[in-house]
Design a protein around this motif. Structure first.
Motif, PDB file in Angstrom:
ATOM      1  N   TYR A 107       0.836  -1.201   0.000  1.00  0.00           N
ATOM      2  CA  TYR A 107       0.000   0.000   0.000  1.00  0.00           C
ATOM      3  C   TYR A 107       0.871   1.251   0.000  1.00  0.00           C
ATOM      4  O   TYR A 107       0.593   2.227  -0.709  1.00  0.00           O
ATOM      5  CB  TYR A 107      -0.927  -0.008   1.216  1.00  0.00           C
ATOM      6  CG  TYR A 107      -1.847   1.187   1.290  1.00  0.00           C
ATOM      7  CD1 TYR A 107      -3.046   1.203   0.582  1.00  0.00           C
ATOM      8  CD2 TYR A 107      -1.507   2.311   2.052  1.00  0.00           C
ATOM      9  CE1 TYR A 107      -3.889   2.301   0.635  1.00  0.00           C
ATOM     10  CE2 TYR A 107      -2.342   3.411   2.106  1.00  0.00           C
ATOM     11  CZ  TYR A 107      -3.538   3.407   1.402  1.00  0.00           C
ATOM     12  OH  TYR A 107      -4.370   4.495   1.454  1.00  0.00           O
ATOM     13  N   ARG A 108       1.946   1.234   0.777  1.00  0.00           N
ATOM     14  CA  ARG A 108       2.862   2.371   0.798  1.00  0.00           C
ATOM     15  C   ARG A 108       3.469   2.623  -0.579  1.00  0.00           C
ATOM     16  O   ARG A 108       3.627   3.770  -1.011  1.00  0.00           O
ATOM     17  CB  ARG A 108       3.986   2.116   1.804  1.00  0.00           C
ATOM     18  CG  ARG A 108       3.566   2.116   3.252  1.00  0.00           C
ATOM     19  CD  ARG A 108       3.323   3.520   3.771  1.00  0.00           C
ATOM     20  NE  ARG A 108       3.063   3.518   5.208  1.00  0.00           N
ATOM     21  CZ  ARG A 108       2.618   4.577   5.866  1.00  0.00           C
ATOM     22  NH1 ARG A 108       2.369   5.705   5.217  1.00  0.00           N
ATOM     23  NH2 ARG A 108       2.411   4.504   7.171  1.00  0.00           N
ATOM     24  N   VAL A 109       3.812   1.538  -1.282  1.00  0.00           N
ATOM     25  CA  VAL A 109       4.367   1.683  -2.629  1.00  0.00           C
ATOM     26  C   VAL A 109       3.365   2.381  -3.539  1.00  0.00           C
ATOM     27  O   VAL A 109       3.710   3.292  -4.303  1.00  0.00           O
ATOM     28  CB  VAL A 109       4.751   0.307  -3.208  1.00  0.00           C
ATOM     29  CG1 VAL A 109       5.099   0.419  -4.693  1.00  0.00           C
ATOM     30  CG2 VAL A 109       5.927  -0.295  -2.447  1.00  0.00           C
ATOM     31  N   ALA A 110       2.102   1.957  -3.460  1.00  0.00           N
ATOM     32  CA  ALA A 110       1.067   2.552  -4.302  1.00  0.00           C
ATOM     33  C   ALA A 110       0.872   4.031  -3.987  1.00  0.00           C
ATOM     34  O   ALA A 110       0.724   4.864  -4.895  1.00  0.00           O
ATOM     35  CB  ALA A 110      -0.247   1.790  -4.121  1.00  0.00           C
ATOM     36  N   GLU A 139       3.083   6.111  -2.687  1.00  0.00           N
ATOM     37  CA  GLU A 139       4.255   6.862  -3.129  1.00  0.00           C
ATOM     38  C   GLU A 139       4.265   7.089  -4.636  1.00  0.00           C
ATOM     39  O   GLU A 139       4.834   8.068  -5.127  1.00  0.00           O
ATOM     40  CB  GLU A 139       5.525   6.135  -2.686  1.00  0.00           C
ATOM     41  CG  GLU A 139       5.751   6.167  -1.176  1.00  0.00           C
ATOM     42  CD  GLU A 139       6.864   5.243  -0.724  1.00  0.00           C
ATOM     43  OE1 GLU A 139       7.478   4.601  -1.603  1.00  0.00           O
ATOM     44  OE2 GLU A 139       7.110   5.163   0.496  1.00  0.00           O
ATOM     45  N   ARG A 140       3.638   6.187  -5.379  1.00  0.00           N
ATOM     46  CA  ARG A 140       3.545   6.352  -6.833  1.00  0.00           C
ATOM     47  C   ARG A 140       2.425   7.306  -7.238  1.00  0.00           C
ATOM     48  O   ARG A 140       2.296   7.668  -8.404  1.00  0.00           O
ATOM     49  CB  ARG A 140       3.276   4.994  -7.495  1.00  0.00           C
ATOM     50  CG  ARG A 140       4.450   4.060  -7.531  1.00  0.00           C
ATOM     51  CD  ARG A 140       4.007   2.766  -8.158  1.00  0.00           C
ATOM     52  NE  ARG A 140       5.095   1.820  -8.237  1.00  0.00           N
ATOM     53  CZ  ARG A 140       4.927   0.507  -8.432  1.00  0.00           C
ATOM     54  NH1 ARG A 140       3.699   0.011  -8.535  1.00  0.00           N
ATOM     55  NH2 ARG A 140       5.951  -0.300  -8.498  1.00  0.00           N
ATOM     56  N   GLY A 198       2.508  -3.297  -6.106  1.00  0.00           N
ATOM     57  CA  GLY A 198       3.367  -3.133  -4.940  1.00  0.00           C
ATOM     58  C   GLY A 198       4.050  -4.410  -4.516  1.00  0.00           C
ATOM     59  O   GLY A 198       5.239  -4.415  -4.148  1.00  0.00           O
ATOM     60  N   GLU A 199       3.314  -5.535  -4.560  1.00  0.00           N
ATOM     61  CA  GLU A 199       3.894  -6.812  -4.161  1.00  0.00           C
ATOM     62  C   GLU A 199       5.051  -7.210  -5.068  1.00  0.00           C
ATOM     63  O   GLU A 199       6.129  -7.594  -4.593  1.00  0.00           O
ATOM     64  CB  GLU A 199       2.809  -7.907  -4.170  1.00  0.00           C
ATOM     65  CG  GLU A 199       1.794  -7.793  -3.057  1.00  0.00           C
ATOM     66  CD  GLU A 199       0.623  -6.903  -3.421  1.00  0.00           C
ATOM     67  OE1 GLU A 199       0.763  -6.069  -4.357  1.00  0.00           O
ATOM     68  OE2 GLU A 199      -0.430  -7.021  -2.767  1.00  0.00           O
ATOM     69  N   ASP A 200       4.842  -7.116  -6.391  1.00  0.00           N
ATOM     70  CA  ASP A 200       5.916  -7.473  -7.320  1.00  0.00           C
ATOM     71  C   ASP A 200       7.126  -6.554  -7.142  1.00  0.00           C
ATOM     72  O   ASP A 200       8.277  -6.992  -7.261  1.00  0.00           O
ATOM     73  CB  ASP A 200       5.410  -7.393  -8.760  1.00  0.00           C
ATOM     74  CG  ASP A 200       4.622  -8.623  -9.176  1.00  0.00           C
ATOM     75  OD1 ASP A 200       4.509  -9.559  -8.364  1.00  0.00           O
ATOM     76  OD2 ASP A 200       4.112  -8.648 -10.310  1.00  0.00           O
ATOM     77  N   THR A 201       6.861  -5.285  -6.884  1.00  0.00           N
ATOM     78  CA  THR A 201       7.950  -4.326  -6.689  1.00  0.00           C
ATOM     79  C   THR A 201       8.786  -4.691  -5.468  1.00  0.00           C
ATOM     80  O   THR A 201      10.021  -4.693  -5.516  1.00  0.00           O
ATOM     81  CB  THR A 201       7.370  -2.907  -6.525  1.00  0.00           C
ATOM     82  OG1 THR A 201       6.626  -2.563  -7.705  1.00  0.00           O
ATOM     83  CG2 THR A 201       8.479  -1.897  -6.306  1.00  0.00           C
TER      84      THR A 201
END
Length: 375
Positions: A46-49, A51-52, A110-113
């Protein structure tokens, strides 16, 4: 290529490893109890999403109260997760979930990242060794099984033009495909020259043609792989499955390694920079020139092309460097998919109808329609 290498080197392989680990946690913990591994990745992804700048939200949770989860912390929890014994059902479920997560018209989720980060490599390798040792995935690197090839026709027409029955004019389809690729490339080269990078989405796949006859093999339980392993599927609920008769003398081109695909692009390449550039920049982060194989040229020497499950897990969505100028992406393929360039395929048995239960949910599963209780 060893199975361990296939599972670790590609985003689809790493996602399969993760899904098996999460399934191990689910199997051993109470349904409504805490699931530390699943929760850690949920918050980190979720944090990755966020931040994007993606449009996401959490129901009932304040963003300020979310825990900060690092990749090393996820690795620590993964290391402490006991891995259950491998069975065919768990392995198939992990593969299906990995395929469902594929998206090559935008950045990896996000998971793949997170799973691509070096901090998780050693922890994921433990899962890879566990799966490789069981032997159930031993055929994932094998060539096409000509005795068990099944064509799947779903209850809706594919938005790209549907599938063709064996006996179709494959050569004519490939001629039309190549003409369309060249026309699309010329059009987009003229119209999208000044378009900001990544602001346009078009044809992101690199398969020969959606209209060609295609088949897959079967899982250990005799369910065709093509029922549940479909990139960018449409939530189908019904399907007709037919056994396809294939001559043993057919010439099948096996895509088993990155070199196999790269060699095709070098020997029979079509430039597709203009109409792939935006999507493939999103999914790989590379801004450059792109090629795909010229399948019409390939069909002069082969009757079919097959991408094994292992090769799919290692290569799908990855940036494959052809030379200093060009790269390519295997996108829109499904694991164990064979596309046929010959019109000699035959259907001798009646179709078997299948039904997807709990469609459009994480519990979706295909069963023969004869096994579905009447309402």
């Amino acid at each position: 290529m060893e199975l361990n290498q296939a599972l670790m080197s590609g985003r689809r392989g790493r996602r399969l490893l993760w899904e098996f680990a999460v399934a191990s946690e689910e199997t051993q913990l109470e349904t409504f109890g805490e699931h530390p591994l699943h929760a850690a990745m949920f918050f980190a992804a979720y944090r990755v999403a966020i931040e994007r700048g993606e449009s996401v939200g959490l129901l009932g949770i304040e963003e300020s109260s979310m825990p900060e989860i690092s990749a090393p912390e996820i690795a620590r929890i993964l290391d402490g997760t006991s891995l259950v014994s491998v069975n065919a059902a768990l392995l198939q479920r992990a593969l299906v979930r990995s395929v469902d997560s594929a998206r090559y018209w935008q950045a990896p989720d996000g998971e793949d990242t997170i799973l691509a980060l070096p901090a998780l490599a050693e922890s994921l390798e433990r899962v890879a060794r566990h799966l490789a040792a069981c032997g159930l995935a031993s055929r994932w690197l094998a060539s096409v099984d000509l005795r068990n090839q099944f064509q799947v026709e779903f209850d809706q027409h594919d938005l790209q033009g549907g599938t063709q029955s064996p006996g179709a004019d494959s050569h004519g389809i490939l001629q039309e495909w190549k003409a369309c690729v060249l026309a699309t490339e010329a059009r987009d080269a003229a119209e999208l020259l000044g378009t900001p990078l990544g602001s346009f989405s078009g044809e992101w796949w690199s398969i020969p043609s959606h209209r060609l006859p295609s088949t897959t093999g079967v899982f250990p339980g005799h369910q065709p792989v093509g029922l549940s392993c479909v990139e960018d599927g449409f939530g189908w609920e019904q399907a007709s499955v037919r056994l396809v008769s294939v001559l043993p003398s057919v010439r099948v081109l096996e895509i088993s390694t990155a070199d196999d695909w790269i060699r095709l692009c070098r020997e029979h390449g079509l430039e597709v920079t203009a109409h792939k550039r935006h999507d493939w920049y999103q999914t790989t982060g590379r801004d450059g020139a792109w090629k795909i194989p010229d399948w019409l040229a390939v069909a002069r020497n082969y009757d079919a092309v097959h991408l094994s499950i292992g090769a799919y897990l290692a290569l799908a969505g990855e940036c494959l460097e052809i030379d200093e100028k060009f790269s390519s992406v295997i996108a829109g393929w499904d694991p164990d998919r064979t596309f046929w360039f010959t019109d000699s395929l035959r259907l001798y048995e009646p179709a078997q109808e299948w039904t997807c239960l709990e469609a459009n949910s994480e519990d979706a599963r295909w069963v023969p329609s004869s096994d579905v209780p009447s309402s």
